[in-house]
Design a protein around this motif. Sequence first.
Motif, short mmCIF file in Angstrom:
data_model
loop_
_atom_site.label_atom_id
_atom_site.label_comp_id
_atom_site.label_asym_id
_atom_site.label_seq_id
_atom_site.Cartn_x
_atom_site.Cartn_y
_atom_site.Cartn_z
N HIS A 1 -29.89 -4.20 59.85
CA HIS A 1 -30.14 -2.78 59.31
C HIS A 1 -29.35 -1.85 60.11
CE1 HIS A 1 -32.81 -4.57 55.98
NE2 HIS A 1 -33.71 -4.71 57.02
N ARG B 1 -38.15 -9.09 45.23
CA ARG B 1 -37.17 -8.16 45.93
C ARG B 1 -37.74 -7.99 47.37
NH1 ARG B 1 -32.25 -9.19 43.86
NH2 ARG B 1 -30.80 -7.13 43.93
N SER B 2 -38.77 -7.32 47.37
CA SER B 2 -39.26 -6.87 48.79
C SER B 2 -39.09 -8.05 49.80
CB SER B 2 -40.70 -6.31 48.87
OG SER B 2 -40.51 -5.22 48.02
N GLU C 1 -37.17 -10.76 49.73
CA GLU C 1 -35.82 -11.02 50.18
C GLU C 1 -35.29 -9.84 51.08
OE1 GLU C 1 -34.14 -10.79 46.16
OE2 GLU C 1 -34.99 -12.77 45.45
N HIS C 2 -35.76 -9.14 51.27
CA HIS C 2 -35.27 -8.05 52.09
C HIS C 2 -36.26 -8.10 53.44
CE1 HIS C 2 -32.31 -5.68 49.91
NE2 HIS C 2 -33.13 -5.79 48.95
N ARG D 1 -35.13 -6.02 36.23
CA ARG D 1 -33.85 -5.14 36.79
C ARG D 1 -34.71 -3.80 37.44
NH1 ARG D 1 -30.48 -5.04 40.51
NH2 ARG D 1 -28.79 -3.40 40.17
N GLU E 1 -36.09 -4.61 40.65
CA GLU E 1 -35.15 -5.10 41.83
C GLU E 1 -34.41 -3.86 42.34
OE1 GLU E 1 -34.18 -9.68 40.16
OE2 GLU E 1 -32.53 -7.66 39.49
N LEU E 2 -33.93 -2.99 41.41
CA LEU E 2 -33.21 -1.84 41.77
C LEU E 2 -34.16 -0.63 42.58
CD1 LEU E 2 -30.40 -0.60 41.69
CD2 LEU E 2 -30.86 0.40 39.53
N ASP F 1 -34.12 -2.05 46.13
CA ASP F 1 -32.82 -2.02 46.69
C ASP F 1 -32.45 -0.60 47.08
OD1 ASP F 1 -32.36 -4.83 46.43
OD2 ASP F 1 -31.29 -4.40 44.72
N MET F 2 -32.71 0.43 45.98
CA MET F 2 -32.52 1.81 46.45
C MET F 2 -33.62 2.36 47.93
SD MET F 2 -30.23 3.04 44.46
CE MET F 2 -29.50 1.67 44.72
N ILE G 1 -34.46 0.31 50.13
CA ILE G 1 -33.98 -0.37 51.48
C ILE G 1 -32.74 0.26 51.82
CG2 ILE G 1 -33.15 -2.62 52.54
CD1 ILE G 1 -36.17 -2.51 51.81
N SER G 2 -31.97 0.54 50.78
CA SER G 2 -30.95 1.42 51.39
C SER G 2 -31.06 2.86 51.94
CB SER G 2 -30.00 1.76 49.95
OG SER G 2 -29.32 0.68 49.40
#
Length: 374
Positions: free
Chosen positions: A4, A119-120, A122-123, A340, A343-344, A347-348, A350-351
């Motif tokens: 990160h 998804r969390s 996975e990050h 989706r 997931e998004l 992802d947003m 984490i970004s």
Amino acid sequence: MELHLYEQIYVYIVQEIKEGRLKEGDRVSSEKELAEQFGVSRITSKKALEKLADSGVIKRIQGKGSFVADSIIGEQEPKHYSEVKPSLVPEDDKQLIGFIIPDFSDEFGLRLLRSMEKRSAEHNYQLIIKRTCGDRDEEKRAIDLFMGLGIKGLIVTPIHGQHYNSELLRLVLDRFPIVLADRYLKGIPVCSVYTDNKKAAMDLTRHLISKGHKKIAFLSPPEENTSTLEERLLGYTFAFTQEGMNLNKDYVLTNLKGTLPININGTAIESDKETIKHFLKQHPDVKAFVASEFLIATMLAQVIHSMGKSQEEFEIVCFDSLNDYLGQPIFTHIKQDEKRMGELAVDMLISQLDGAAVPELNIIEHRMVVKNNT
């Protein structure tokens, strides 16, 4: 594994100390200086300095800055953030992110939640969840609780209502990493992930029009300041305009409150059924309905049955329908892509935690599932 952004800053400063370019008592670059040096946000550089302070690598002195602490760095050069001397990575740092939602059910929310949780993980983050049941005070308490637990970021599905939560607005203004799921807040600059509800409602309404219906009603909870409901009503309205048809505003019923999470176990549902029954008696020629929610569609079907009318006379479409025991959709409906969306949303978030800029509006494609009446 790719580091990160805040981890890269962490390792950089550790290496500066190990290689003697920074010595005990030396001042460490500020949040602003690190942000400019690495091309990241100050949230990211602040997080790196906080990690260094938590690990005992630096000391942060209010009003003066950050300084290298006593010699604690071993001789082995770390090849990866996780290989830095264990004492530098606090074991109790659980990397938590929070998700606040009014409620969830089989028709909507459960798949969204599962997707976010997966998804969390996975990050390498843990997702903690709080249901507010549509209560504004409970939403505020949930935010306070999560902040007290030290969450790194927050995903929120805001409650229905005429006023935005002041705690949520404060976090947005403070640039705390936030993503809104399933709706957005008009005029508030925050990342949101949601379905194009206006287009979805247009698709449903035009489907009924294509089947020859001219008198089509719209049933919904109050839509004020709830983007999903406002957009669905707008889509219903636009469909008539696109087809060159007149809209009868008497066919718009937006005072149904029984399906709101805060009322779901109360007497409001029975009151809604009486309201729907009165509407059907007042407008006996209306045979097609766009229901903004699955539970409203089921209430409507129950009222029709209780009045001794044939279900075959009516056509009901809605959002997020369940299937019957044969696996067939109960109603023609809009199926939102919850997987989706979840997931998004993660992802947003984490970004943002990595210091990257993210778009404010992120639309997830939907599809219409048509019930086979045969």
